[in-house]
Design an enzyme around this catalytic site. Structure first.
Site, PDB file in Angstrom:
ATOM      1  N   HIS A  14      18.396 -30.731 -18.520  1.00  0.00           N
ATOM      2  CA  HIS A  14      19.338 -31.309 -17.560  1.00  0.00           C
ATOM      3  C   HIS A  14      20.609 -30.458 -17.511  1.00  0.00           C
ATOM      4  O   HIS A  14      20.753 -29.448 -18.204  1.00  0.00           O
ATOM      5  CB  HIS A  14      19.668 -32.778 -17.890  1.00  0.00           C
ATOM      6  N   CYS A  33      27.975 -28.383 -21.167  1.00  0.00           N
ATOM      7  CA  CYS A  33      26.894 -29.194 -20.582  1.00  0.00           C
ATOM      8  C   CYS A  33      26.678 -28.877 -19.102  1.00  0.00           C
ATOM      9  O   CYS A  33      25.707 -29.349 -18.499  1.00  0.00           O
ATOM     10  CB  CYS A  33      27.194 -30.685 -20.737  1.00  0.00           C
ATOM     11  N   HIS A  39      20.266 -26.868 -20.012  1.00  0.00           N
ATOM     12  CA  HIS A  39      19.945 -26.973 -21.438  1.00  0.00           C
ATOM     13  C   HIS A  39      19.059 -28.220 -21.558  1.00  0.00           C
ATOM     14  O   HIS A  39      18.626 -28.743 -20.531  1.00  0.00           O
ATOM     15  CB  HIS A  39      21.221 -27.069 -22.300  1.00  0.00           C
ATOM     16  N   HIS A  41      17.161 -31.618 -24.232  1.00  0.00           N
ATOM     17  CA  HIS A  41      17.228 -32.513 -25.389  1.00  0.00           C
ATOM     18  C   HIS A  41      15.859 -33.109 -25.700  1.00  0.00           C
ATOM     19  O   HIS A  41      14.997 -33.205 -24.830  1.00  0.00           O
ATOM     20  CB  HIS A  41      18.185 -33.687 -25.115  1.00  0.00           C
ATOM     21  N   ASP A  79       9.238 -36.636 -18.996  1.00  0.00           N
ATOM     22  CA  ASP A  79       8.853 -35.797 -20.128  1.00  0.00           C
ATOM     23  C   ASP A  79       8.486 -34.384 -19.669  1.00  0.00           C
ATOM     24  O   ASP A  79       7.666 -34.203 -18.763  1.00  0.00           O
ATOM     25  CB  ASP A  79       7.663 -36.418 -20.869  1.00  0.00           C
ATOM     26  N   HIS A  80       9.109 -33.397 -20.317  1.00  0.00           N
ATOM     27  CA  HIS A  80       8.896 -31.984 -19.953  1.00  0.00           C
ATOM     28  C   HIS A  80       9.280 -31.732 -18.489  1.00  0.00           C
ATOM     29  O   HIS A  80       8.675 -30.910 -17.815  1.00  0.00           O
ATOM     30  CB  HIS A  80       7.463 -31.544 -20.260  1.00  0.00           C
ATOM     31  N   GLU A 126      20.651 -39.152 -27.167  1.00  0.00           N
ATOM     32  CA  GLU A 126      20.618 -37.771 -26.673  1.00  0.00           C
ATOM     33  C   GLU A 126      20.624 -36.791 -27.837  1.00  0.00           C
ATOM     34  O   GLU A 126      20.123 -35.677 -27.739  1.00  0.00           O
ATOM     35  CB  GLU A 126      21.835 -37.547 -25.784  1.00  0.00           C
TER      36      GLU A 126
END
Lengths: 138, 138, 138, 138, 138, 138
Positions: A14, A33, A39, A41, A79-80, A126
């Site tokens: 994100h 960020c 980047h 998480h 996810d991914h 996070e």
């Protein structure tokens, strides 16, 4: 009234930024960020539902069913993935953990009701140092 | 001989893919990890160094110094970055955890030697279920 | 209303005792925690604040700012310190986890208000088996 | 009002099933958790009590005393036991985590009152992905 | 040479005892772990394999494949099972964590070889305080 | 050859300093860890022993016995103590984690031999970011 919590996990990219801000302004408000190259998480999602025990099963809710709902409604979509670019329920929203928690609540609220339980809390972690909790619009 | 380990953390985006593969082939080999829009992780980095105790300080190595070296040589380059696009020591390499561990070893080996210790292990955890360890070229 | 939590950590020495008790009485009431030569802990501090989302940033509060406030108001005063002897906001109080949580609440309440949020909970974990939560004077 | 939590742990075998169901029906409702040969868990029990600080001790409650009560009333009866066959307070009940949390609440409520505190929450974690919380009959 | 580790989990019942011992002798040697009605654990299994990087994929081994092998060869046989009664590779053996680790090694060794890697370590954690590691017959 | 590890925990105060250094020099070398009023930690101690399986018991070593030895030889001497002032096996030594690990090794080596096993590793974690391992004098 009893409360039961299921944890699911997802890995996603994100970026925090506003398209109407300059790069400098984004950096000033969102810091690293806002990196334009993204980047990511390992997010953890804790979904807490509440309700009355089903005396026949000894369950509030079948956790396998709850897990299936969370995976279909949320995990499969994030996810991914890139939260900014690919997640329908985050379209047009800042990809903050706060907005993510609220959007996940909205994805799950009706489905949990259909399981004869009430959504109580969506918690999104996070990192080991930060998490957000949302208890609905009240 | 004594061993001391320092943990540092970083959040990054990455993607597993080969530019010489078709999208289908990338999906076949790397699965959802090849998502063109990236995904990401909270990586944990454990750096283990070994050597003899300094009798005056009771230390093998000053952990603050070791932490500073790891942050300068590695964390500053990968934290809140895109491993494929922005990390000099990963240029031209597949962004796998294995390659990441080896590249971090190469970044740190000489600096640890300058602190009168020997790099013993670089461990990179990508999720609570997966980690890679590299003990150097032997 | 949304809730966000920031974890910070500190290492400190302390001792449970009352100066008006004899050594025997201190040992009877506080056990090995009353050791006159002190003992210590890796404390974890979880600070939860609540409030409304800032629509422009997608944040309740900038976590970097919250972290900075916690570190200035609390961590700088307790980390690598003796809670009984060196912490101004614990002067004259028994160095129990309960009193620590309440005192940290008092240190943070106004500063969180200045960030346009409301302090919701201060949680202090003393070990993996014990923690205290304080939600303010209500 | 302050809240303090003590964690205790126990390892036990159990099985989810109803004697009035056929094996097929048990498998359909409870899945592999209904295995007639049992399976088991490392359970974690978090007991949260609330009340006012004792100004003399700086405690809400002496945690050693609370731990002793939990171990006598609960852990001694369930640790290294078969929850279905050997635990008096689970007799005739489905051995679900929900029923376990409620039964533990009933075992502890009066004893906590005798310590001049009020039982606030019994939380039982069955795995790293599942936990149940019970706050009493309200 | 690089090392990669995959964690899988299983919940199982077991009992430590020898059929040729009396109940008293079993209790004396194995303590509460010999409870005839069983107890159980959330086991964690860490499988470490080693080998050379595949330059084309940047992998030592595809972790999804490794996970699939572990789940087929081990997890499917032990998860939600009774280790003493139902696990073919534990037949006739004392259900200790040591024997479990060795038996899992034997289940996995050839399959890992078929993936062009070498099994390095099988680690089984029985609780947060106990674990066993087996590095093969050497 | 099989390896088994037991974790025990202790809480202690300590200080890093040399009496032959000035306060300034101690601060320069040891930083805030040299605070004259002490600080402290929740230490975790992992003791790994190795040896051959006892075919009769299926154990390498009875973990209850190992735990008892660690608690008598180490934990009883350091838990809720001041490492610099009160621990006989640390007398005259800098209270670093390195020295602590080596001293604990020396406390345990013979006792483990008496249990027909060999001490393999003493690991001491001082925080979630730092740990020391000692494998003996080799």
């Amino acid at each position: 009234m009893i409360y039961i919590t299921r944890r699911e996990r997802f890995n996603a990219a994100h970026r925090l930024f506003r398209p109407d801000y300059s790069d400098e302004k984004n950096m000033e408000v969102f810091g690293k960020c806002s990196n334009p190259n993204w980047h990511g998480h390992n997010y953890q999602l804790f979904v807490t539902v509440k309700g009355n025990l089903n005396d026949e099963t000894g369950f509030l809710i079948n956790l396998k069913t709850l897990s299936k709902v969370i995976r279909e409604k949320v995990i499969a979509k994030v996810d991914h993935k890139n939260i900014n670019l690919e997640v329908d329920f985050m379209k047009g929203k800042l990809a903050s953990t706060e907005n993510l928690a609220i959007a996940i609540w909205n994805e799950l609220e009706d489905s949990v009701k259909n399981l004869n339980a009430t959504l109580h809390c969506v918690k999104v972690t996070e990192s080991e140092n930060n998490y957000v909790e949302y208890f609905g619009d009240k």
